[in-house]
Structure formats: C-alpha cells, structure tokens
Design a protein around this motif. Structure first.
Motif, PDB file in Angstrom:
ATOM      1  N   GLN A 192       9.765  -7.045   1.638  1.00 17.91           N
ATOM      2  CA  GLN A 192       9.596  -5.830   0.849  1.00 17.91           C
ATOM      3  C   GLN A 192       8.363  -5.061   1.311  1.00 17.91           C
ATOM      4  N   ALA A 193       8.554  -3.768   1.614  1.00 12.94           N
ATOM      5  CA  ALA A 193       7.448  -2.916   2.042  1.00 12.94           C
ATOM      6  C   ALA A 193       7.593  -1.527   1.448  1.00 12.94           C
ATOM      7  N   THR A 194       6.478  -0.802   1.391  1.00 13.31           N
ATOM      8  CA  THR A 194       6.510   0.544   0.825  1.00 13.31           C
ATOM      9  C   THR A 194       6.876   1.600   1.864  1.00 13.31           C
ATOM     10  N   MET A 195       6.375   1.459   3.119  1.00 13.17           N
ATOM     11  CA  MET A 195       6.572   2.515   4.117  1.00 13.17           C
ATOM     12  C   MET A 195       7.640   2.195   5.160  1.00 13.17           C
ATOM     13  N   THR A 236       0.849  -1.199   0.000  1.00 13.84           N
ATOM     14  CA  THR A 236       0.000   0.000   0.000  1.00 13.84           C
ATOM     15  C   THR A 236       0.879   1.241   0.000  1.00 13.84           C
ATOM     16  N   ALA A 237       0.627   2.150  -0.944  1.00 19.30           N
ATOM     17  CA  ALA A 237       1.498   3.313  -1.102  1.00 19.30           C
ATOM     18  C   ALA A 237       0.793   4.637  -0.808  1.00 19.30           C
ATOM     19  N   ASP A 238      -0.531   4.605  -0.644  1.00 20.33           N
ATOM     20  CA  ASP A 238      -1.265   5.877  -0.518  1.00 20.33           C
ATOM     21  C   ASP A 238      -1.636   6.226   0.927  1.00 20.33           C
ATOM     22  N   ARG A 239      -1.143   5.434   1.892  1.00 20.23           N
ATOM     23  CA  ARG A 239      -1.412   5.743   3.305  1.00 20.23           C
ATOM     24  C   ARG A 239      -0.119   5.614   4.095  1.00 20.23           C
ATOM     25  N   THR A 240       0.230   6.666   4.828  1.00 24.68           N
ATOM     26  CA  THR A 240       1.510   6.658   5.555  1.00 24.68           C
ATOM     27  C   THR A 240       1.478   5.695   6.741  1.00 24.68           C
ATOM     28  N   ASP A 241       0.276   5.352   7.232  1.00 20.47           N
ATOM     29  CA  ASP A 241       0.170   4.445   8.391  1.00 20.47           C
ATOM     30  C   ASP A 241       0.098   2.981   7.970  1.00 20.47           C
ATOM     31  N   LYS A 242       0.154   2.717   6.667  1.00 22.89           N
ATOM     32  CA  LYS A 242       0.090   1.337   6.169  1.00 22.89           C
ATOM     33  C   LYS A 242       1.330   1.052   5.323  1.00 22.89           C
ATOM     34  N   GLY A 243       1.353  -0.100   4.657  1.00 21.90           N
ATOM     35  CA  GLY A 243       2.511  -0.462   3.838  1.00 21.90           C
ATOM     36  C   GLY A 243       3.720  -0.821   4.683  1.00 21.90           C
ATOM     37  N   LEU A 299      16.220  -6.845   2.661  1.00 16.26           N
ATOM     38  CA  LEU A 299      15.218  -5.862   3.076  1.00 16.26           C
ATOM     39  C   LEU A 299      15.102  -4.816   1.974  1.00 16.26           C
ATOM     40  N   ASN A 300      13.888  -4.622   1.444  1.00 15.41           N
ATOM     41  CA  ASN A 300      13.671  -3.653   0.374  1.00 15.41           C
ATOM     42  C   ASN A 300      12.549  -2.716   0.795  1.00 15.41           C
ATOM     43  N   CYS A 301      12.905  -1.469   1.113  1.00 16.61           N
ATOM     44  CA  CYS A 301      11.901  -0.494   1.525  1.00 16.61           C
ATOM     45  C   CYS A 301      12.425   0.914   1.271  1.00 16.61           C
ATOM     46  N   PRO A 302      11.701   1.720   0.478  1.00 19.41           N
ATOM     47  CA  PRO A 302      12.131   3.096   0.246  1.00 19.41           C
ATOM     48  C   PRO A 302      11.909   3.987   1.472  1.00 19.41           C
ATOM     49  N   GLY A 303      11.122   3.499   2.425  1.00 19.82           N
ATOM     50  CA  GLY A 303      10.826   4.275   3.631  1.00 19.82           C
ATOM     51  C   GLY A 303      11.823   4.004   4.737  1.00 19.82           C
TER      52      GLY A 303
END
Length: 257
Positions: free
Chosen positions: A214-217, A187-194, A236-240
C-alpha cells in the motif's frame, strides 16, 4: 570499512573495544558519534539507540546478534543523517520485542516498531535478519527505508514494513507475515515520496491480513522479481500510479468479493 568499536552484549551488560562514543542510559546503550560499530552477543531486555547529529552517518554491523526488549524497540534511531544496518555474511541475527511498550512520556507514540528509525534506514548484507514484532510495526522508518541484497524475515502486528516516505526492496529475499498491511508508505504531502519500489531479483513472500502493498503516490514492481503468498485485502493499493509486472505478481487475495 574500518570498525570504530566492537560491542559485545552479554545479558544486560556489554564490552566495547572503544567506549568513547557510547553512553549508557538506563537499559539502553546510545551511540553518540558517527562511525561503524560491530554488534554481537545477546542483549536481554535492552536497547540500542543511535543519537548523532542530522549530518552524521552510522553503520551497525550485526554479527550473530540476538536482541530483546520487553517494552520498546530493540534498535531505535533517534537522530542521524542515514543509518546502515549491515547483516554480516553468514550470520543469523534475531530481534524481538514485547506486546506492550512503555514510553518515557505518556503522550509519546514512537518508537512503535521492533526496529524504528526517525531518519533514512538501509538494511543490507549477506546474512539473515529475523525481526519478531509483537507490539505494532515490524520495521518502521519515518523517512526512506531501503532493503538491499539481504535475507529478511519479519513479523508484525500492524504494518510489517513501514517507510513513511518510501520503501525500496532491491535484490533481497524478504518474508513478511502476520500484520495488517505488509509493506506501506503513506507520505501524502510530497509528490516525490509515498512510493514503493521492488526491483528485479527480489523475492517477497507475504502473508498478511489486509493489503499486501500500500502506497500513497506510486507502486513499481519490476519484471524479474517474485511477489508470492496471500493477503486479505488488496494485493496492490495505491490511488496514484501502479506499474506492476504481471509475471512478478503471484500473490493471491483471500478477500471476500
């Protein structure tokens, strides 16, 4: 908690102590009322559907249950507030799907996992659950996927564990093999998820082709858990944000530098 109905499968048929909440739909058995259902026996090429209102909760207790579906998910949560998949202490439960899914509507893309949930799914309990997915994802959840205090062995072709909104592994022993990414939240459109969270006491063995986690946040790996095995991509793959205890990360990457 009180059991509302005991459901025992035998091949393609079933018996239930209370069938008032159950509806047969082709080779699927749909649970249409909130409550607790204990499931045992062997289901050959069939499906268990949970279809209750978005305000209702369902608990499925797996008691030495073996389920197979050649052309779709074995367990499909179509709608609910939350569903709890409880693995009864001392039992072994095995779910398997086929390599090709058939959809009622050709434009459908879900379910795409051996266990698929459109809503929050928690898997817990002292027994063992084996999930052998041959089509796409092993366990897929559109919302929050929680794995607590249980022993889980999952294979998948694409993502092995996928919780779109989040994946939490809490004091569980999990073995994930096959697949591209082992644990994924996108999930990329919510900062509290992903996010992905693995807490102390968890043992996660991963052997996958691409990224282990792998996670988005955010990714959080607490001290006191062990992530072992190998992956072909990033461990570990996460841009956040990544907070991973060094001692917990014992996984090797087979990626070419």
């Amino acid at each position: 908690n009180m059991i509302d109905s005991y459901i025992t499968f035998s091949g393609t048929s079933y018996t239930a102590t209370d069938a008032s909440a159950l509806k047969v739909d082709g080779s699927a058995l749909a649970i249409t009322k909130a409550g607790t259902y204990e499931i045992s026996g062997t289901l050959d090429n069939g499906q268990i559907i949970v279809e209750v209102t978005k305000a209702e909760r369902v608990t499925l207790i797996l008691n030495n249950f073996t389920g197979h579906n050649e052309s779709s998910a074995v367990i499909w949560v179509k709608s609910a507030d939350k569903v709890y998949l409880e693995i009864k202490d001392g039992t072994v439960n095995t779910l398997t799907d086929g390599a090709t899914y058939v959809f009622a509507n050709p434009t459908d893309t879900k379910p795409n996992a051996c266990i698929y949930s459109s809503d929050d799914l928690t898997i817990k309990g002292g027994g063992r659950l084996n999930v052998y997915a041959n089509y796409n994802n092993g366990i897929g959840c559109k919302n929050d996927l929680r794995i607590k205090d249980c022993t889980l062995n999952v294979t998948g072709v694409n993502n092995i564990l996928k919780g779109n909104d989040s994946v939490e592994i809490e004091n569980a022993t999990v073995k994930l093999s096959g697949g591209e990414d082992a644990i994924k939240s996108d999930t990329a459109d919510r900062t509290d998820k992903g996010y992905i969270l693995i807490t102390a006491g968890s043992k996660v063995e991963i052997n996958c082709i691409d990224d282990a986690i792998q996670a988005t946040m955010s990714i959080t790996i607490e001290a006191g858990c062990a992530i072992t095995g190998t992956c072909g991509g990033d461990t570990l793959n996460c841009p956040g944000t990544i907070n991973a205890d060094e001692g917990a990360m014992q996984i090797g990457s087979t990626a070419q530098p």
